[in-house]
Design a protein around this motif. Sequence first.
Motif, PDB file in Angstrom:
ATOM      1  N   GLU A  26       0.851  -1.183   0.000  1.00 21.69           N
ATOM      2  CA  GLU A  26       0.000   0.000   0.000  1.00 21.69           C
ATOM      3  C   GLU A  26       0.889   1.235   0.000  1.00 21.69           C
ATOM      4  N   PRO A  27       0.359   2.354  -0.487  1.00 23.05           N
ATOM      5  CA  PRO A  27       1.160   3.584  -0.492  1.00 23.05           C
ATOM      6  C   PRO A  27       1.595   3.967   0.917  1.00 23.05           C
ATOM      7  N   ARG A  28       2.797   4.537   1.007  1.00 25.30           N
ATOM      8  CA  ARG A  28       3.281   5.043   2.285  1.00 25.30           C
ATOM      9  C   ARG A  28       2.516   6.316   2.612  1.00 25.30           C
ATOM     10  N   SER A  29       2.341   6.590   3.871  1.00 20.05           N
ATOM     11  CA  SER A  29       1.570   7.757   4.293  1.00 20.05           C
ATOM     12  C   SER A  29       2.346   9.043   4.045  1.00 20.05           C
ATOM     13  N   GLY A  30       1.589  10.128   3.922  1.00 16.65           N
ATOM     14  CA  GLY A  30       2.208  11.437   3.788  1.00 16.65           C
ATOM     15  C   GLY A  30       3.053  11.786   5.003  1.00 16.65           C
ATOM     16  N   ALA A  31       2.596  11.386   6.179  1.00 15.08           N
ATOM     17  CA  ALA A  31       3.341  11.665   7.416  1.00 15.08           C
ATOM     18  C   ALA A  31       4.697  10.959   7.397  1.00 15.08           C
ATOM     19  N   LEU A  32       4.701   9.703   6.975  1.00 17.39           N
ATOM     20  CA  LEU A  32       5.954   8.943   6.916  1.00 17.39           C
ATOM     21  C   LEU A  32       6.917   9.583   5.929  1.00 17.39           C
ATOM     22  N   LEU A  33       6.422   9.910   4.745  1.00 15.34           N
ATOM     23  CA  LEU A  33       7.287  10.510   3.732  1.00 15.34           C
ATOM     24  C   LEU A  33       7.786  11.882   4.165  1.00 15.34           C
ATOM     25  N   TYR A  34       6.936  12.655   4.811  1.00 17.09           N
ATOM     26  CA  TYR A  34       7.381  13.960   5.314  1.00 17.09           C
ATOM     27  C   TYR A  34       8.552  13.773   6.273  1.00 17.09           C
ATOM     28  N   ARG A  35       8.411  12.836   7.207  1.00 11.90           N
ATOM     29  CA  ARG A  35       9.479  12.609   8.199  1.00 11.90           C
ATOM     30  C   ARG A  35      10.753  12.078   7.551  1.00 11.90           C
ATOM     31  N   GLN A  36      10.627  11.293   6.489  1.00 13.96           N
ATOM     32  CA  GLN A  36      11.810  10.707   5.861  1.00 13.96           C
ATOM     33  C   GLN A  36      12.494  11.633   4.867  1.00 13.96           C
ATOM     34  N   TYR A  37      11.734  12.472   4.201  1.00 11.36           N
ATOM     35  CA  TYR A  37      12.304  13.267   3.115  1.00 11.36           C
ATOM     36  C   TYR A  37      12.076  14.768   3.259  1.00 11.36           C
ATOM     37  N   CYS A  38      10.840  15.177   3.364  1.00 14.31           N
ATOM     38  CA  CYS A  38      10.472  16.589   3.267  1.00 14.31           C
ATOM     39  C   CYS A  38      11.010  17.435   4.411  1.00 14.31           C
ATOM     40  N   VAL A  39      10.992  16.880   5.622  1.00 13.60           N
ATOM     41  CA  VAL A  39      11.394  17.659   6.795  1.00 13.60           C
ATOM     42  C   VAL A  39      12.844  18.118   6.705  1.00 13.60           C
ATOM     43  N   ASN A  40      13.658  17.410   5.930  1.00  9.36           N
ATOM     44  CA  ASN A  40      15.063  17.785   5.811  1.00  9.36           C
ATOM     45  C   ASN A  40      15.227  19.236   5.373  1.00  9.36           C
ATOM     46  N   CYS A  41      14.369  19.691   4.482  1.00  5.65           N
ATOM     47  CA  CYS A  41      14.441  21.082   4.031  1.00  5.65           C
ATOM     48  C   CYS A  41      13.267  21.913   4.543  1.00  5.65           C
ATOM     49  N   HIS A  42      12.063  21.350   4.484  1.00  2.00           N
ATOM     50  CA  HIS A  42      10.886  22.124   4.870  1.00  2.00           C
ATOM     51  C   HIS A  42      10.754  22.296   6.378  1.00  2.00           C
ATOM     52  N   GLY A  43      11.500  21.536   7.152  1.00  2.00           N
ATOM     53  CA  GLY A  43      11.498  21.712   8.600  1.00  2.00           C
ATOM     54  C   GLY A  43      12.382  22.864   9.058  1.00  2.00           C
ATOM     55  N   SER A  44      13.417  23.150   8.262  1.00  2.00           N
ATOM     56  CA  SER A  44      14.389  24.177   8.655  1.00  2.00           C
ATOM     57  C   SER A  44      14.464  25.361   7.699  1.00  2.00           C
ATOM     58  N   GLY A  45      13.905  25.197   6.510  1.00  2.00           N
ATOM     59  CA  GLY A  45      14.022  26.247   5.501  1.00  2.00           C
ATOM     60  C   GLY A  45      15.304  26.146   4.697  1.00  2.00           C
ATOM     61  N   ALA A  46      15.973  24.998   4.778  1.00  2.00           N
ATOM     62  CA  ALA A  46      17.223  24.800   4.044  1.00  2.00           C
ATOM     63  C   ALA A  46      17.006  25.006   2.549  1.00  2.00           C
ATOM     64  N   ALA A  47      17.989  25.569   1.901  1.00  2.00           N
ATOM     65  CA  ALA A  47      17.986  25.814   0.454  1.00  2.00           C
ATOM     66  C   ALA A  47      16.793  26.658   0.019  1.00  2.00           C
ATOM     67  N   GLY A  48      16.277  27.478   0.927  1.00  2.00           N
ATOM     68  CA  GLY A  48      15.171  28.368   0.601  1.00  2.00           C
ATOM     69  C   GLY A  48      13.800  27.707   0.589  1.00  2.00           C
ATOM     70  N   ALA A  49      13.713  26.480   1.108  1.00  2.00           N
ATOM     71  CA  ALA A  49      12.428  25.774   1.129  1.00  2.00           C
ATOM     72  C   ALA A  49      11.469  26.467   2.086  1.00  2.00           C
ATOM     73  N   PRO A  50      10.222  26.648   1.685  1.00  2.00           N
ATOM     74  CA  PRO A  50       9.247  27.222   2.609  1.00  2.00           C
ATOM     75  C   PRO A  50       9.008  26.259   3.771  1.00  2.00           C
ATOM     76  N   GLN A  51       9.042  26.789   4.973  1.00  2.00           N
ATOM     77  CA  GLN A  51       8.883  25.958   6.158  1.00  2.00           C
ATOM     78  C   GLN A  51       7.433  25.535   6.361  1.00  2.00           C
ATOM     79  N   VAL A  52       7.294  24.422   7.042  1.00  2.00           N
ATOM     80  CA  VAL A  52       5.991  23.851   7.342  1.00  2.00           C
ATOM     81  C   VAL A  52       5.698  24.074   8.820  1.00  2.00           C
ATOM     82  N   GLY A  53       4.458  24.343   9.118  1.00  2.00           N
ATOM     83  CA  GLY A  53       4.031  24.511  10.508  1.00  2.00           C
ATOM     84  C   GLY A  53       2.997  25.608  10.603  1.00  2.00           C
ATOM     85  N   LYS A  54       2.309  25.644  11.715  1.00  2.00           N
ATOM     86  CA  LYS A  54       1.228  26.620  11.883  1.00  2.00           C
ATOM     87  C   LYS A  54       1.713  28.065  11.795  1.00  2.00           C
TER      88      LYS A  54
END
Length: 119
Positions: A34-62
């Motif tokens: 079955e497809p992996r969840s968005g939460a799992l993929l965020y933690r494995q891949y997306c948070v690397n940049c979107h969690g900190s704003g690395a390389a100009g990535a827009p940050q995620v969070g409220k």
Amino acid sequence: MTRILSVTAALLLAACSDSDSPNSAPTASADTAEPRSGALLYRQYCVNCHGSGAAGAPQVGKDHRLYWSHEVEEEGFDTLVQEAIHGINAMPPRGNCYDCTDEEVRQAVLYMLQLSAAK
């Protein structure tokens, strides 16, 4: 009974392979998993940049709700998904998750918008 033993043996051998090292990412086969969840993929891949704003990535969070709400309103959800699939600016295609399906990327984008409470 022989078939069950063969399948069990194959699973045990697969569990011992080098592909299960801590640095390897889980893979999903369109035929078997079955497809992996968005939460799992965020933690494995997306948070690397979107969690900190690395390389100009827009940050995620409220705290970044207005940014993401504006993006959804201006660009549209489908455009955000396509940008995540194909890459944009410094972001590589699929956020470096090269075995992610389009649907998995879509779920990761949706999860990021939910984390940001985007409207």
